[in-house]
Design an enzyme around this catalytic site. Structure first.
Site, PDB file in Angstrom:
ATOM      1  N   PRO A   1       0.671  -1.106  -0.004  1.00 44.29           N
ATOM      2  CA  PRO A   1       0.137   0.127  -0.098  1.00 44.29           C
ATOM      3  C   PRO A   1       0.985   1.469   0.005  1.00 44.29           C
ATOM      4  O   PRO A   1       1.771   1.358   0.794  1.00 44.29           O
ATOM      5  CB  PRO A   1      -0.800  -0.342   1.312  1.00 44.29           C
ATOM      6  CG  PRO A   1      -0.755  -1.522   1.717  1.00 44.29           C
ATOM      7  CD  PRO A   1       0.526  -2.138   1.081  1.00 44.29           C
ATOM      8  N   GLU A   2       0.784   2.246  -0.883  1.00 40.83           N
ATOM      9  CA  GLU A   2       1.249   3.547  -0.774  1.00 40.83           C
ATOM     10  C   GLU A   2       0.350   4.562  -0.493  1.00 40.83           C
ATOM     11  O   GLU A   2      -0.733   4.340  -0.225  1.00 40.83           O
ATOM     12  CB  GLU A   2       1.856   3.363  -2.310  1.00 40.83           C
ATOM     13  CG  GLU A   2       2.666   2.204  -2.648  1.00 40.83           C
ATOM     14  CD  GLU A   2       3.435   2.482  -3.970  1.00 40.83           C
ATOM     15  OE1 GLU A   2       3.583   3.483  -4.643  1.00 40.83           O
ATOM     16  OE2 GLU A   2       3.850   1.364  -4.411  1.00 40.83           O
TER      17      GLU A   2
ATOM     18  N   LYS B   1       3.012   6.878   4.205  1.00 40.14           N
ATOM     19  CA  LYS B   1       2.228   5.733   3.945  1.00 40.14           C
ATOM     20  C   LYS B   1       1.847   5.269   5.662  1.00 40.14           C
ATOM     21  O   LYS B   1       1.617   3.959   5.732  1.00 40.14           O
ATOM     22  CB  LYS B   1       3.153   4.456   3.649  1.00 40.14           C
ATOM     23  CG  LYS B   1       3.240   4.805   2.027  1.00 40.14           C
ATOM     24  CD  LYS B   1       4.189   3.712   1.327  1.00 40.14           C
ATOM     25  CE  LYS B   1       5.393   3.986   1.486  1.00 40.14           C
ATOM     26  NZ  LYS B   1       6.349   2.892   0.675  1.00 40.14           N
TER      27      LYS B   1
END
Length: 260
Positions: free
Chosen positions: A2-3, A60
């Site tokens: 996930p970014e 993040k």
């Protein structure tokens, strides 16, 4: 992994559905690899009965501000994801939980029920995430060590050009350095460099001022475009490299064969 766009989608979902509601039930996983620096029982006792006032993000990382400290903080790692039961939060493809799966998921590390019945869970299948309980998440690592947020704290062209002129590192490696700019990971870096027509292995110091401006523009455009669609990759522009590089879609990108 996930970014920034995926984490921002989670933050926005929490802001929309959970703010002002009180935590009436809490289940924290007994997993010291993910639950960092506090026991599951102490974590549960600390958040129970508190209201969620706001949700914040840098890079993040995400944290919830409650009506009193300490506050839950989430470093998403490779497969961290936020789920709100009955709410269509963007599901990162490696950590998707199906509607037919048990709830909360066996991969849940942080689960709370709110006073209106809404339920929220942070899951992590591969256990590289970190969930912490912190008095001031921004004052301690990892958040305190992050560079400017790629969405919220953009550099000016002059600042960006000047900073690149001092870096002999290759551009993709630099973009992935969270102490330089926070929030960019592999897919965003690949997309940004592709759109800017800059080779990932070109050194930062070798970029012309014009190329620096183009790169900064592409960072802004790619991230804003992904955020606007809540990181739903099916709604990314069709010409984006993402569909071929990460979606494994066969074919050509702008007429050129792309090898994965």
């Amino acid at each position: 992994m996930p970014e920034l766009p995926e984490v921002e989608a989670a933050r926005r979902a929490i802001e929309e559905h959970c703010i002002g509601k009180k935590i009436v039930k809490s289940i924290i996983a007994d997993d010291s690899k993910v639950i960092d620096g506090v026991s599951a029982s102490d974590f549960e006792a600390s958040v129970l009965g508190k209201a969620i006032l706001s949700a914040h993000r840098k890079g993040k990382n995400l944290w919830l501000r409650l009506d009193s400290p300490p506050f839950p903080s989430f470093q998403f790692g490779m497969t961290g994801a936020i789920y709100i039961k009955g709410v269509a939060v963007t599901q990162y493809k490696r950590s998707a939980v199906k509607d037919t799966d048990e709830w909360p998921s066996k991969y849940s590390k942080f689960f709370v029920e709110l006073d209106d019945g809404l339920e929220l869970s942070f899951t992590d299948k591969r256990r590289f995430a970190k969930v912490r309980l912190l008095n001031d998440p921004t004052s301690v690592p990892p958040i305190s060590e992050l560079g400017p947020d790629a969405l919220l704290e953009p550099m000016t062209v002059d600042e960006f050009t000047d900073s690149l002129s001092k870096k002999k590192i290759t551009l993709k490696a630099l973009l992935l350095d969270q102490s330089y700019i926070s929030g960019i990971g592999n897919w965003v870096a690949d997309e940004v460099l592709y759109q800017a027509k800059i080779h990932p292995l070109q050194t930062a110091v070798s970029l012309s001022k014009e190329s620096c401006a183009t790169l900064l523009k592409c960072i802004k455009e790619v991230i804003q475009s992904a955020v606007e669609v809540d990181a739903d990759c099916s709604r990314f522009p069709l010409e984006w490299l993402f569909h071929f590089r990460w979606g494994k879609k066969p074919g050509k990108v702008n007429g050129k064969i792309f090898m994965t």
